[in-house]
Each structure stands twice: as C-alpha cells, then as structure tokens.
Motif scaffolding. Structure first.
Motif, mmCIF file in Angstrom:
data_model
loop_
_atom_site.group_PDB
_atom_site.id
_atom_site.type_symbol
_atom_site.label_atom_id
_atom_site.label_comp_id
_atom_site.label_asym_id
_atom_site.label_seq_id
_atom_site.Cartn_x
_atom_site.Cartn_y
_atom_site.Cartn_z
ATOM 1 N N VAL A 1 43.080 66.754 17.530
ATOM 2 C CA VAL A 1 42.590 68.038 16.963
ATOM 3 C C VAL A 1 41.590 67.661 15.900
ATOM 4 O O VAL A 1 41.730 67.067 14.861
ATOM 5 C CB VAL A 1 44.110 68.707 16.357
ATOM 6 N N MET A 2 40.588 68.497 16.079
ATOM 7 C CA MET A 2 39.508 68.371 15.061
ATOM 8 C C MET A 2 39.015 69.686 14.423
ATOM 9 O O MET A 2 39.061 70.721 15.172
ATOM 10 C CB MET A 2 38.382 67.699 15.805
ATOM 11 N N THR A 3 38.109 69.694 13.432
ATOM 12 C CA THR A 3 37.777 70.844 12.826
ATOM 13 C C THR A 3 36.355 71.311 13.829
ATOM 14 O O THR A 3 35.727 70.739 14.033
ATOM 15 C CB THR A 3 37.001 70.777 11.468
ATOM 16 N N PRO B 1 45.053 66.210 10.337
ATOM 17 C CA PRO B 1 46.291 65.624 10.292
ATOM 18 C C PRO B 1 47.348 66.907 10.191
ATOM 19 O O PRO B 1 47.163 67.838 9.875
ATOM 20 C CB PRO B 1 46.321 64.704 9.140
ATOM 21 N N SER B 2 48.619 66.392 10.520
ATOM 22 C CA SER B 2 50.017 67.227 10.408
ATOM 23 C C SER B 2 49.727 68.664 10.898
ATOM 24 O O SER B 2 50.240 69.728 10.516
ATOM 25 C CB SER B 2 50.223 67.319 8.962
ATOM 26 N N VAL B 3 48.830 68.830 12.191
ATOM 27 C CA VAL B 3 49.004 70.054 12.941
ATOM 28 C C VAL B 3 50.076 70.232 13.799
ATOM 29 O O VAL B 3 50.416 69.117 14.524
ATOM 30 C CB VAL B 3 47.626 70.050 13.719
ATOM 31 N N THR B 4 50.810 71.301 13.673
ATOM 32 C CA THR B 4 52.031 71.469 14.501
ATOM 33 C C THR B 4 51.568 71.767 16.026
ATOM 34 O O THR B 4 50.859 72.794 16.241
ATOM 35 C CB THR B 4 52.826 72.614 14.252
ATOM 36 N N THR C 1 55.479 68.316 18.300
ATOM 37 C CA THR C 1 55.323 67.317 17.520
ATOM 38 C C THR C 1 54.162 67.594 16.771
ATOM 39 O O THR C 1 53.903 69.009 16.611
ATOM 40 C CB THR C 1 54.698 66.149 18.667
ATOM 41 N N ILE C 2 53.475 66.791 15.885
ATOM 42 C CA ILE C 2 52.513 66.957 14.636
ATOM 43 C C ILE C 2 51.514 65.970 15.124
ATOM 44 O O ILE C 2 51.834 64.615 15.566
ATOM 45 C CB ILE C 2 52.973 66.898 13.575
ATOM 46 N N THR C 3 50.280 66.005 14.471
ATOM 47 C CA THR C 3 49.183 65.349 14.800
ATOM 48 C C THR C 3 49.349 64.078 13.657
ATOM 49 O O THR C 3 49.817 64.270 12.552
ATOM 50 C CB THR C 3 47.794 65.781 14.643
ATOM 51 N N ASN C 4 48.870 62.625 13.938
ATOM 52 C CA ASN C 4 48.952 61.791 12.731
ATOM 53 C C ASN C 4 47.581 61.963 12.226
ATOM 54 O O ASN C 4 47.039 63.189 11.897
ATOM 55 C CB ASN C 4 49.025 60.452 13.575
ATOM 56 N N GLU C 5 47.429 61.007 11.008
ATOM 57 C CA GLU C 5 46.192 61.037 10.263
ATOM 58 C C GLU C 5 44.905 61.110 10.850
ATOM 59 O O GLU C 5 43.837 61.576 10.430
ATOM 60 C CB GLU C 5 46.256 59.820 9.156
ATOM 61 N N GLN C 6 44.920 60.449 12.093
ATOM 62 C CA GLN C 6 43.688 60.591 12.938
ATOM 63 C C GLN C 6 43.448 61.843 13.782
ATOM 64 O O GLN C 6 42.749 62.096 14.461
ATOM 65 C CB GLN C 6 43.319 59.525 13.537
ATOM 66 N N VAL D 1 45.558 62.533 16.321
ATOM 67 C CA VAL D 1 45.831 62.444 17.346
ATOM 68 C C VAL D 1 47.490 62.889 17.608
ATOM 69 O O VAL D 1 48.352 62.450 16.777
ATOM 70 C CB VAL D 1 45.641 60.734 17.787
ATOM 71 N N PHE D 2 47.740 63.419 19.086
ATOM 72 C CA PHE D 2 48.993 63.549 19.340
ATOM 73 C C PHE D 2 49.447 63.122 20.780
ATOM 74 O O PHE D 2 48.558 63.072 21.584
ATOM 75 C CB PHE D 2 49.636 65.216 19.111
#
Length: 213
Positions: free
Chosen positions: A37-39, A47-50, A60-65, A67-68
């Motif tokens: 997930v990116m802008t 990060p932390s996208v639901t 789940t949620i995305t990590n600092e990069q 990625v999920f």
C-alpha cells in the motif's frame, strides 16, 4: 437385504470421492494475497493500513514498509482504510488462475477543511479582570454532595420527595398494627403525650410549619 447391502457399499465408495472433489474445489478457491500500500502522489509506503475482507470479521494491517499478506477467497472484496486517506476497494478475480495474487494499492490523501477559528484578545485588562472574577464556575462533586447533605436541604427533600416502596409498606403495616392494637377501644390522644409535645416543639423551632412558596 442384498439390495440394501449393495447400496451401502456403493455409498461408502462414493463418499470419499465426493469429499475429495469438494476439498479440491475449496482448495482451488483459496488465494494467498500479497500486496503493498503506497501513496498515490509520492509512492511512499503507508504503514498500519487496515486490510479487511468486506463482510467478514477478518483482516490484517500493513507493516512499516506498507507490505501485507492475507489468505482470501476468489471473488472476495478487500477494503483498505487508514486515517487521513480515502478508503479503497479491490476485487479478487473469480477466474484467477493459480492460488497466488499480488496487488499494488494506491491511496489518496483525504483532505478535511476545518472552519476558521478567530482568536481575539480582551479589549482591556480591567475587562479581563472583571470577567475572570464574575465567571460562573459550576459546582464540583464535593460541593454538590455538601449541598445535598445540608440539614435544611434534607428537611426540604424529606417533605417533598415521595416515599419509596419500602417506606410506604412500613407505614401501611404500622398503621394496621396500631389500628389492630386499639381495636374495640378508644385510642389514646396525643394531646396528653409529653413525647408528642416535645416533637411538635422541635418541628416548630425547625420551621417545618412555615409556608413553602
């Protein structure tokens, strides 16, 4: 009897094949979803996208990069939400070949415009001192409790509040007991009772007989 036995044998042979076919069909529908997930404007990881499967309490949620990874089914709808970004939906194709699917999800910033706040100073120091002294400060819990336990306040509440069920039943039982106790005879007159006179004088000193406006 022979027909029933033959039917049971055929059924016992057919059940494993049917179960195996159903398992293979379910196995073919399961997809391992990978994604980032990116802008949308600067391609920065978010990060932390639901990441939720719509209609299910699973995600789940995305990590600092950004990625999920999550297990989904073919035909599921994936919902991406994050504070400050507009929510997005992604569909998993039903005719997907294989059991893996990768996704690059771009999210757009959600701009919220708040109304303008204008802060003005007090015109003069004297007006500020006047408003500060005359400001109405509400009572806190301690002050409210002190007022409710005041003797005069308790007398007013005792006269105005209706009796609850226990008090009403006790009063009813006492009146019945007194009526039954003097049944067949004249009840005594409290005008000659010193205790009743003492209670009357105390009530008169307290002001219980004053008219309440």
């Amino acid at each position: 009897m022979k027909r029933r036995l033959l039917f049971l044998v055929i059924l016992a042979i057919a059940i494993p094949f049917a179960s195996n076919a159903q398992f293979e069909k379910l196995k073919d529908s399961v997809v391992q979803l990978y994604g980032v997930v990116m802008t949308a404007d600067s391609l920065r990881a978010i990060p932390s996208v639901t990441v939720m499967i719509k209609g299910q309490n699973r995600g789940t949620i995305t990590n600092e990069q950004g990625v999920f990874s999550i297990v989904v089914m073919k035909g599921d709808i994936i919902e991406f939400t994050s504070i400050g970004y507009k929510p997005k939906l992604a569909n998993i194709p039903r005719d997907l070949e294989g059991n893996q699917f990768s996704l690059l999800q771009l999210m757009v910033t959600d701009t919220v415009y708040l109304p303008a706040t204008i802060i003005k100073p007090r015109p003069t120091k004297e007006q500020f001192e006047r408003d500060f002294v005359n400001v109405d400060i509400p009572d806190d819990d301690i002050e409210i409790a002190r007022k409710n336990t005041d003797e005069s306040k308790r007398r007013v509440l005792a006269r105005t509040l209706p009796r609850d069920g226990r008090e009403s039943s006790n009063m009813f039982l006492r009146n019945n007991a007194q009526r039954y106790y003097y049944n067949g005879q004249t009840p005594p007159q409290n005008i000659f009772n010193p205790a009743a006179w003492a209670e009357f004088i105390q009530a008169w000193k307290r002001g219980d007989f004053k008219n309440q406006n």
